[in-house]
Scaffold this motif. Structure first.
Motif, PDB file in Angstrom:
ATOM      1  N   VAL A  94       0.855  -1.189   0.000  1.00  0.00           N
ATOM      2  CA  VAL A  94       0.000   0.000   0.000  1.00  0.00           C
ATOM      3  C   VAL A  94       0.894   1.244   0.000  1.00  0.00           C
ATOM      4  N   ARG A  95       1.943   1.229   0.843  1.00  0.00           N
ATOM      5  CA  ARG A  95       2.893   2.349   0.839  1.00  0.00           C
ATOM      6  C   ARG A  95       3.554   2.501  -0.527  1.00  0.00           C
ATOM      7  N   THR A  96       3.978   1.378  -1.097  1.00  0.00           N
ATOM      8  CA  THR A  96       4.608   1.420  -2.411  1.00  0.00           C
ATOM      9  C   THR A  96       3.629   1.931  -3.464  1.00  0.00           C
ATOM     10  N   SER A  97       2.372   1.531  -3.364  1.00  0.00           N
ATOM     11  CA  SER A  97       1.351   2.005  -4.303  1.00  0.00           C
ATOM     12  C   SER A  97       1.217   3.520  -4.257  1.00  0.00           C
ATOM     13  N   LEU A  98       1.231   4.062  -3.061  1.00  0.00           N
ATOM     14  CA  LEU A  98       1.199   5.524  -2.924  1.00  0.00           C
ATOM     15  C   LEU A  98       2.468   6.140  -3.512  1.00  0.00           C
ATOM     16  N   ASN A  99       3.601   5.499  -3.284  1.00  0.00           N
ATOM     17  CA  ASN A  99       4.884   6.010  -3.793  1.00  0.00           C
ATOM     18  C   ASN A  99       4.910   6.084  -5.316  1.00  0.00           C
ATOM     19  N   VAL A 100       4.254   5.135  -5.988  1.00  0.00           N
ATOM     20  CA  VAL A 100       4.281   5.118  -7.454  1.00  0.00           C
ATOM     21  C   VAL A 100       3.139   5.905  -8.071  1.00  0.00           C
ATOM     22  N   GLY A 101       2.313   6.530  -7.234  1.00  0.00           N
ATOM     23  CA  GLY A 101       1.297   7.440  -7.759  1.00  0.00           C
ATOM     24  C   GLY A 101      -0.142   7.003  -7.678  1.00  0.00           C
ATOM     25  N   LEU A 102      -0.429   5.825  -7.128  1.00  0.00           N
ATOM     26  CA  LEU A 102      -1.830   5.474  -6.925  1.00  0.00           C
ATOM     27  C   LEU A 102      -2.395   6.362  -5.820  1.00  0.00           C
ATOM     28  N   THR A 103      -3.656   6.710  -5.940  1.00  0.00           N
ATOM     29  CA  THR A 103      -4.308   7.521  -4.923  1.00  0.00           C
ATOM     30  C   THR A 103      -4.982   6.612  -3.902  1.00  0.00           C
ATOM     31  N   PRO A 104      -5.259   7.138  -2.710  1.00  0.00           N
ATOM     32  CA  PRO A 104      -6.028   6.335  -1.754  1.00  0.00           C
ATOM     33  C   PRO A 104      -7.352   5.843  -2.342  1.00  0.00           C
ATOM     34  N   THR A 105      -8.016   6.659  -3.128  1.00  0.00           N
ATOM     35  CA  THR A 105      -9.282   6.252  -3.744  1.00  0.00           C
ATOM     36  C   THR A 105      -9.073   5.061  -4.671  1.00  0.00           C
ATOM     37  N   GLU A 106      -8.012   5.082  -5.477  1.00  0.00           N
ATOM     38  CA  GLU A 106      -7.738   3.959  -6.377  1.00  0.00           C
ATOM     39  C   GLU A 106      -7.404   2.694  -5.595  1.00  0.00           C
ATOM     40  N   ILE A 107      -6.658   2.838  -4.529  1.00  0.00           N
ATOM     41  CA  ILE A 107      -6.301   1.684  -3.697  1.00  0.00           C
ATOM     42  C   ILE A 107      -7.544   1.082  -3.061  1.00  0.00           C
TER      43      ILE A 107
END
Length: 149
Positions: A94-107
């Motif tokens: 989840v942290r990595t997803s945020l790091n690569v540009g995914l938004t909380p909404t997308e996650i």
């Protein structure tokens, strides 16, 4: 008498070093700095596993062309959610997803989507794991708090 661990084959070949270096570069680009702690935690008992996580997971798989880092993270979130019991790894991703540009909404949408395929308990565990990461990063909606009980 218990036998001591036998030494594993050497991972010091030029090919292995190149895979590891490629993986370390990819990992450092997407991870945000928590990977060294994982590798250090394995150093005393399973240093080869640490090597393979970096060399195979990131040097061979994550570095492939065909998917961008955001797409790779969406796949990873879905798989870890479906597997269940992987919350520590899911937290990292989840942290990595945020790091690569995914938004909380997308996650959240990806984890909600997974509920239809792997069930509500696993999706809920994933959502609460994401909520913990979002809270730590100050990304919860106004008034949102992470429960600790």
């Amino acid at each position: 008498m218990t036998e001591p661990f036998e030494p594993a084959p050497s991972l010091d070949s030029p090919e292995e070093k190149a895979r590891y270096d490629r993986g370390a570069a990819v990992l450092n680009a997407v991870d945000g700095g928590s990977a060294p702690a994982v590798m250090e935690a394995l150093a005393d008992i399973a240093p080869d596993l640490a090597h393979h996580i970096v060399a195979f997971g990131f040097g061979d798989i994550y570095a492939r062309a065909g998917l961008d880092p955001k797409q790779r993270q969406l796949v990873t979130l879905g798989i870890l959610t479906a597997l269940g019991g992987c919350e520590p790894q899911l937290e990292v991703h989840v942290r990595t997803s945020l790091n690569v540009g995914l938004t909380p909404t997308e996650i959240v949408e990806a984890l909600t989507h997974a509920a239809g395929y792997c069930g509500f308990p696993k999706a809920l565990n994933a959502i609460f794991t994401a909520k913990k990461v979002f809270a730590a990063r100050g990304l919860l909606p106004v008034g949102g708090e992470t429960r600790t009980d």
